[in-house]
Design a protein around this motif. Structure first.
Motif, PDB file in Angstrom:
ATOM      1  N   ALA A   1     -93.258 -44.668 -12.060  1.00 34.34           N
ATOM      2  CA  ALA A   1     -93.528 -44.409 -10.642  1.00 34.34           C
ATOM      3  C   ALA A   1     -94.088 -45.670  -9.988  1.00 34.34           C
ATOM      4  O   ALA A   1     -94.525 -46.611 -10.673  1.00 34.34           O
ATOM      5  N   SER A   2     -94.066 -45.690  -8.653  1.00 34.37           N
ATOM      6  CA  SER A   2     -94.649 -46.789  -7.882  1.00 34.37           C
ATOM      7  C   SER A   2     -95.528 -46.220  -6.787  1.00 34.37           C
ATOM      8  O   SER A   2     -95.132 -45.270  -6.100  1.00 34.37           O
ATOM      9  N   VAL A   3     -96.709 -46.799  -6.618  1.00 34.83           N
ATOM     10  CA  VAL A   3     -97.560 -46.450  -5.489  1.00 34.83           C
ATOM     11  C   VAL A   3     -97.795 -47.698  -4.661  1.00 34.83           C
ATOM     12  O   VAL A   3     -97.740 -48.823  -5.170  1.00 34.83           O
ATOM     13  N   VAL A   4     -98.032 -47.503  -3.364  1.00 30.73           N
ATOM     14  CA  VAL A   4     -98.371 -48.616  -2.486  1.00 30.73           C
ATOM     15  C   VAL A   4     -99.763 -48.387  -1.923  1.00 30.73           C
ATOM     16  O   VAL A   4    -100.186 -47.241  -1.684  1.00 30.73           O
ATOM     17  N   LEU A   5    -100.473 -49.485  -1.734  1.00 33.13           N
ATOM     18  CA  LEU A   5    -101.801 -49.466  -1.137  1.00 33.13           C
ATOM     19  C   LEU A   5    -101.711 -50.077   0.252  1.00 33.13           C
ATOM     20  O   LEU A   5    -101.045 -51.101   0.445  1.00 33.13           O
ATOM     21  N   GLU A   6    -102.391 -49.481   1.198  1.00 29.63           N
ATOM     22  CA  GLU A   6    -102.430 -50.013   2.565  1.00 29.63           C
ATOM     23  C   GLU A   6    -103.761 -49.627   3.169  1.00 29.63           C
ATOM     24  O   GLU A   6    -103.995 -48.445   3.457  1.00 29.63           O
ATOM     25  N   GLY A   7    -104.656 -50.610   3.315  1.00 26.56           N
ATOM     26  CA  GLY A   7    -106.013 -50.283   3.729  1.00 26.56           C
ATOM     27  C   GLY A   7    -106.651 -49.404   2.667  1.00 26.56           C
ATOM     28  O   GLY A   7    -106.650 -49.723   1.480  1.00 26.56           O
ATOM     29  N   ASP A   8    -107.194 -48.262   3.089  1.00 26.24           N
ATOM     30  CA  ASP A   8    -107.800 -47.313   2.151  1.00 26.24           C
ATOM     31  C   ASP A   8    -106.814 -46.241   1.703  1.00 26.24           C
ATOM     32  O   ASP A   8    -107.187 -45.320   0.971  1.00 26.24           O
ATOM     33  N   GLU A   9    -105.564 -46.354   2.131  1.00 22.72           N
ATOM     34  CA  GLU A   9    -104.575 -45.314   1.848  1.00 22.72           C
ATOM     35  C   GLU A   9    -103.774 -45.662   0.591  1.00 22.72           C
ATOM     36  O   GLU A   9    -103.416 -46.818   0.350  1.00 22.72           O
ATOM     37  N   VAL A  10    -103.496 -44.634  -0.205  1.00 24.26           N
ATOM     38  CA  VAL A  10    -102.634 -44.749  -1.379  1.00 24.26           C
ATOM     39  C   VAL A  10    -101.467 -43.787  -1.182  1.00 24.26           C
ATOM     40  O   VAL A  10    -101.668 -42.606  -0.897  1.00 24.26           O
ATOM     41  N   ARG A  11    -100.243 -44.309  -1.348  1.00 19.97           N
ATOM     42  CA  ARG A  11     -99.065 -43.444  -1.164  1.00 19.97           C
ATOM     43  C   ARG A  11     -98.134 -43.590  -2.366  1.00 19.97           C
ATOM     44  O   ARG A  11     -97.915 -44.706  -2.867  1.00 19.97           O
ATOM     45  N   LEU A  12     -97.589 -42.477  -2.797  1.00 22.92           N
ATOM     46  CA  LEU A  12     -96.550 -42.515  -3.814  1.00 22.92           C
ATOM     47  C   LEU A  12     -95.266 -42.957  -3.142  1.00 22.92           C
ATOM     48  O   LEU A  12     -94.731 -42.261  -2.277  1.00 22.92           O
ATOM     49  N   ALA A  13     -94.772 -44.120  -3.527  1.00 18.88           N
ATOM     50  CA  ALA A  13     -93.584 -44.680  -2.880  1.00 18.88           C
ATOM     51  C   ALA A  13     -92.313 -44.392  -3.665  1.00 18.88           C
ATOM     52  O   ALA A  13     -91.213 -44.431  -3.106  1.00 18.88           O
ATOM     53  N   ARG A  14     -92.450 -44.138  -4.956  1.00 18.42           N
ATOM     54  CA  ARG A  14     -91.285 -43.840  -5.793  1.00 18.42           C
ATOM     55  C   ARG A  14     -91.764 -42.954  -6.947  1.00 18.42           C
ATOM     56  O   ARG A  14     -92.655 -43.329  -7.689  1.00 18.42           O
ATOM     57  N   ARG A  15     -91.191 -41.770  -7.058  1.00 19.84           N
ATOM     58  CA  ARG A  15     -91.653 -40.857  -8.105  1.00 19.84           C
ATOM     59  C   ARG A  15     -91.215 -41.342  -9.484  1.00 19.84           C
ATOM     60  O   ARG A  15     -90.276 -42.128  -9.621  1.00 19.84           O
ATOM     61  N   ARG A  16     -91.887 -40.845 -10.488  1.00 18.22           N
ATOM     62  CA  ARG A  16     -91.535 -41.183 -11.860  1.00 18.22           C
ATOM     63  C   ARG A  16     -90.236 -40.485 -12.248  1.00 18.22           C
ATOM     64  O   ARG A  16     -90.023 -39.310 -11.927  1.00 18.22           O
ATOM     65  N   GLU A  17     -89.342 -41.204 -12.913  1.00 17.90           N
ATOM     66  CA  GLU A  17     -88.132 -40.583 -13.415  1.00 17.90           C
ATOM     67  C   GLU A  17     -88.447 -39.636 -14.566  1.00 17.90           C
ATOM     68  O   GLU A  17     -89.456 -39.791 -15.266  1.00 17.90           O
ATOM     69  N   THR A  18     -87.570 -38.683 -14.769  1.00 15.33           N
ATOM     70  CA  THR A  18     -87.651 -37.791 -15.910  1.00 15.33           C
ATOM     71  C   THR A  18     -86.451 -38.041 -16.817  1.00 15.33           C
ATOM     72  O   THR A  18     -85.491 -38.729 -16.430  1.00 15.33           O
TER      73      THR A  18
END
Length: 448
Positions: A407-424
């Motif tokens: 998976a990939s997460v992005v940080l922006e300021g104090d926000e954390v967002r899941l940008a790409r889910r983990r594959e199964t």
């Protein structure tokens, strides 16, 4: 100062006048907050790619200050995450694409055709079909051809739009022989044939707008002489083309700006590179274009991985982690160094420093991130961070050994967002499953 790109995106470059401590030339792995990174693994699992969009903007701003009169296009192949492309384009950059898929991503990120450049290297037919179709809706899109044959294939598809020619200047540089493209025969038309090729293309009705070359990837300050010679050759060629064919819109000298992967390496002197570039290219009646990729995203990303096995071998301590060469291929492919930090060991409890080999779960002896590196003794359950993973990390990830990608997460300021889910595993096998199901549906009597 306000800089406006060709497509109207405005960025305030005065913000870059802040103290250098607020926008350092390199972000080291130790600069990341250990507790915050561990919390990301707690919430999102491991392995996990983390990308800081604020750092991406800082790196772009530094480039914009060093090259105030140049056109900056981000090399999408370094990291093509859609959220990142939106961020870097909104900051003012165009998008340089190496495939039809990247062109599709760039347009989906909101970039207009005028901000998208497709650099074709031995393009498959389906790539040309997709890009020419995109050109129908985005006539300001530019295609860079690296062979006369590619120009013929474009003409066969009815393309007569904006054409740039990739040339081979006969000089290369970079961090590894596999990425020194400037002298490799695979890339571009030999520079001595460029004028004739472009003159012919203009006679055939193409809108000849530029020339392009790329010396290599990961160029450091000590390779500045090679960079200067390369750019000088491009300036000479631009003047020859202008005399024979007419003025060009741009001269693209690629990217390749290196970043320090080792802790004791100094950051690239970007201002010196910019000055050398301007001096070397000389007087041209065209816009200078650059295509940085790694420089924008490398130190904005880390890879987080869990320790699952600690084994005392004959000659070393092997620390097994759940990331591997399928997650981050650069160490196995190039022998690349990436800094590694034990985040759990940063909790204040003193641990002995011992040499460790950090190895992944892939059934290959090359599946190691480091050998005998001195690190705080690892324990099962620890979280390790691998630095400078923002460039060519996820982009080179693969499914070898039927390993789902992370998976990939992005940080922006104090926000954390899941940008790409983990594959199964289902994601990895889905195409095969759909094929078998399709066969059964089309052959109900056989049941196969």
């Amino acid at each position: 100062m306000v800089n406006q790109s060709a497509d109207g995106v405005v960025s305030d470059t005065n913000s870059g006048d802040a103290d250098s401590n607020e926008n350092p030339a390199v972000r080291r792995l130790d600069d990341w907050n250990a507790e915050e990174l561990q919390a990301l693994v707690d919430d999102n699992g491991s392995p996990l790619y983390v990308l800081d969009l604020d750092r991406v903007r800082e790196n772009y701003r530094r480039l914009d200050q060093a090259f105030p009169d140049a056109e900056i296009l981000y090399a999408v192949k370094a990291n093509a995450l859609g959220t990142l492309l939106e961020t870097i384009h909104e900051a003012g950059a165009g998008l340089e694409c190496a495939s039809a898929g990247e062109v599709t991503r760039a347009l989906a990120a909101g970039a207009p055709g005028s901000a998208v450049r497709y650099t074709a290297v031995n393009p498959p037919a389906r790539d040309l079909d997709v890009v020419v179709d995109a050109w129908e809706d985005h006539p300001d899109l530019t295609i860079t051809a690296g062979a006369e044959d590619t120009i013929d294939r474009l003409a066969d598809r009815g393309y007569d739009g904006r054409l740039c020619l990739r040339v081979n200047p006969g000089i290369g540089a970079g961090h590894h022989e596999k990425v020194r493209t400037g002298a490799a025969a695979k890339f571009g038309v030999p520079a001595e044939r460029a004028v004739d090729v472009l003159a012919d293309a203009a006679d055939r009705g193409f809108d000849v707008v530029g020339i392009h070359a790329h010396v290599g990837s990961g160029v450091q300050s000590e390779q500045l002489d090679a960079h200067r010679e390369f750019v000088s050759r491009m300036g000479d060629l631009a003047r020859d083309v202008a005399d024979a064919v007419g003025d060009l819109e741009f001269v693209d000298v690629g990217g390749g700006f290196g970043v320090p992967y080792r802790e004791d390496e100094d950051p690239l002197d970007l201002d010196a590179v910019a000055e050398a570039t301007r001096d070397a290219i000389g007087d041209i009646d065209a816009t200078l274009s650059i295509e940085p990729g790694r420089y924008v995203v490398a130190d904005a990303g880390v890879l987080l991985t869990d320790v699952n096995t600690v084994k005392e071998a004959r000659e070393t301590t092997v620390v097994g982690v759940d990331a591997g060469m399928t997650t981050l291929a650069r160490p196995a492919m190039y022998g690349s160094y990436h800094p590694i930090r034990n985040l759990t060991a940063d909790d204040g409890a003193a641990r002995e420093t011992v040499p460790q080999t950090i190895a992944g779960p892939i059934c290959e002896s090359g599946d190691v991130f480091c050998t005998d590196r001195e690190l705080p003794a690892s324990e099962r359950g620890d979280v390790l961070a691998i630095g400078n993973a923002g460039a060519y990390g996820y982009e080179m990830a693969n499914q070898y050994n039927t390993r789902p990608r992370p998976a990939s997460v992005v940080l922006e300021g104090d926000e954390v967002r899941l940008a790409r889910r983990r594959e199964t595993i289902d994601d990895v096998t889905r195409l095969e499953t759909d094929r078998r199901r399709s066969d059964r549906d089309s052959n109900p009597e056989t049941g196969r």
